[in-house]
Design a protein around this motif. Structure first.
Motif, PDB file in Angstrom:
ATOM      1  N   UNK A  96    -120.683 -41.051 -21.042  1.00 36.19           N
ATOM      2  CA  UNK A  96    -120.897 -42.262 -22.412  1.00 36.19           C
ATOM      3  C   UNK A  96    -122.182 -41.115 -22.898  1.00 36.19           C
ATOM      4  N   UNK A  97    -122.730 -39.581 -22.254  1.00 37.00           N
ATOM      5  CA  UNK A  97    -124.095 -39.293 -22.776  1.00 37.00           C
ATOM      6  C   UNK A  97    -123.147 -38.187 -23.893  1.00 37.00           C
ATOM      7  N   UNK A  98    -123.737 -37.293 -24.501  1.00 35.14           N
ATOM      8  CA  UNK A  98    -123.394 -35.698 -24.825  1.00 35.14           C
ATOM      9  C   UNK A  98    -122.532 -36.082 -26.487  1.00 35.14           C
ATOM     10  N   UNK A  99    -122.479 -35.033 -26.314  1.00 35.26           N
ATOM     11  CA  UNK A  99    -120.804 -35.210 -27.956  1.00 35.26           C
ATOM     12  C   UNK A  99    -119.651 -35.376 -27.049  1.00 35.26           C
ATOM     13  N   UNK A 100    -118.834 -35.959 -27.909  1.00 32.68           N
ATOM     14  CA  UNK A 100    -117.693 -36.391 -27.618  1.00 32.68           C
ATOM     15  C   UNK A 100    -116.850 -35.369 -26.883  1.00 32.68           C
ATOM     16  N   UNK A 101    -115.892 -35.349 -25.735  1.00 39.03           N
ATOM     17  CA  UNK A 101    -115.345 -34.574 -24.961  1.00 39.03           C
ATOM     18  C   UNK A 101    -113.819 -34.830 -25.236  1.00 39.03           C
TER      19      UNK A 101
END
Length: 346
Positions: free
Chosen positions: A112-117
């Protein structure tokens, strides 16, 4: 294509059938079936409501070196203990229902962290009549470790419902994840499909569904049964080995227990190459040279995709290994992973 198989395929449809199969395989232009790409029983693709080689025209290469829900149903989580191990810290994993049938379940790993994967969707094999997503948990986890959102799906088997239920379920999985892209911190417009054996048939069938699924960047098939018709004909040989004969029976069961001559519409829907169109996603397939799902099946699809401008790469390995056993051969997983990274701009 093998000469014997080519001759056999010309006999699949009689005068009362939909068309002459050889003519379709060798001379068909982009069709997407008679309805322009719509398939009875499948949800219409498109926007959903809210609540290591690059593919080229090379015919066959040898992988010897390592390459540098039901749309109305919101996912309901349940525990999946076997899916929790061996993933990076911070990764969430849950099993969700995407429909009412017990087989309509998917394991999702996300961070849920960082840019969308970007996402990798995994489709298990098992003759369309057996198998389970649990068999591909370790392979799913390998893509989690590479930083992808990963979806490992179950779907209704041929004993539960005939084709196109399996394609419909896989479409529902994709639409569910795309609808809940914010929840899974994934990019709904960057995903690939990886299918094994019968799951490779489902994955490649999604690759030629309509004029391309929104966001689908590539399809990988490991020993994919690209042509159920070819499998049906190969299995009619009395000298065929047990696996080839079983695949014939499994393909007929997928068609609802009906032969190609009596149910040409169902068999045409199952045949991936018949639906090739310019908007389809590029494809990579792997086969063993002497396995019971022969490389020539992928050649059937490649010919039709190249005719409409879609690249496809077929790679082969020596021996008879099939499906996940082939995937675990030295260099295969690395080649697939590099190809996926190139498609998802990683």
């Amino acid at each position: 294509m093998r000469k014997a198989a080519r001759a056999a395929l010309t006999r699949v449809f009689t005068a009362g059938g939909a068309f002459a199969l050889t003519a379709v395989l060798l001379a068909q232009g982009p069709t997407n079936a008679s309805t322009g790409g719509a398939h009875a029983g499948d949800p219409t693709p498109g926007p959903t409501p809210s609540p290591a080689p690059t593919a080229t025209a090379t015919a066959t290469a040898t992988a010897t070196a390592t390459a540098t829900p039901d749309p109305a149903v919101s996912p309901a989580p349940s525990p999946s203990a076997s899916a929790h191990a061996a993933v990076p810290v911070g990764t969430k994993v849950r099993t969700f229902s995407y429909g009412q049938h017990p087989r309509q379940r998917m394991d999702v790993w996300w961070n849920s962290t960082g840019p969308r994967r970007p996402a990798v969707f995994i489709v298990h094999g098992g003759w369309w009549s057996s198998g389970d997503k649990r068999s591909l948990t370790s392979i799913s986890q390998s893509y989690v470790r590479l930083g992808y959102t990963v979806v490992n799906m179950n779907y209704r088997l041929s004993g539960d419902a005939p084709w196109p239920a399996q394609r419909t379920d896989a479409l529902s999985v994709i639409k569910t994840v795309r609808r809940h892209a914010a929840l899974f911190n994934t990019d709904p417009d960057r995903y690939v499909l990886v299918g094994f054996s019968a799951g490779g048939h489902i994955a490649t069938a999604l690759g030629t569904y309509g004029d391309g699924l929104p966001g689908l960047r590539g399809v990988v098939g490991i020993s994919p049964v690209v042509s159920p018709l070819a499998s049906y004909e190969d299995g009619s040989d009395p000298l065929a080995d047990a696996a080839v004969r079983k695949l014939r029976k499994s393909a007929a069961l997928l068609a609802g227990g009906c032969t190609p001559g009596r149910c040409s519409r169902a068999w045409s829907s199952m045949e991936v190459a018949f639906h090739a169109s310019p908007g389809d996603a590029p494809v990579l397939t792997f086969h063993s040279d002497d396995e019971f799902v022969p490389p020539y099946q992928s050649e059937i699809l490649r010919q039709e995709l190249l005719a409409v401008g879609v690249p496809m790469t077929i790679m082969t390995m020596p021996g008879t290994r099939h499906s996940s056993a082939l995937y675990r051969e030295p260099g295969v997983a690395e080649t697939v992973q590099a190809w996926i990274a190139s498609r998802l701009n990683r």
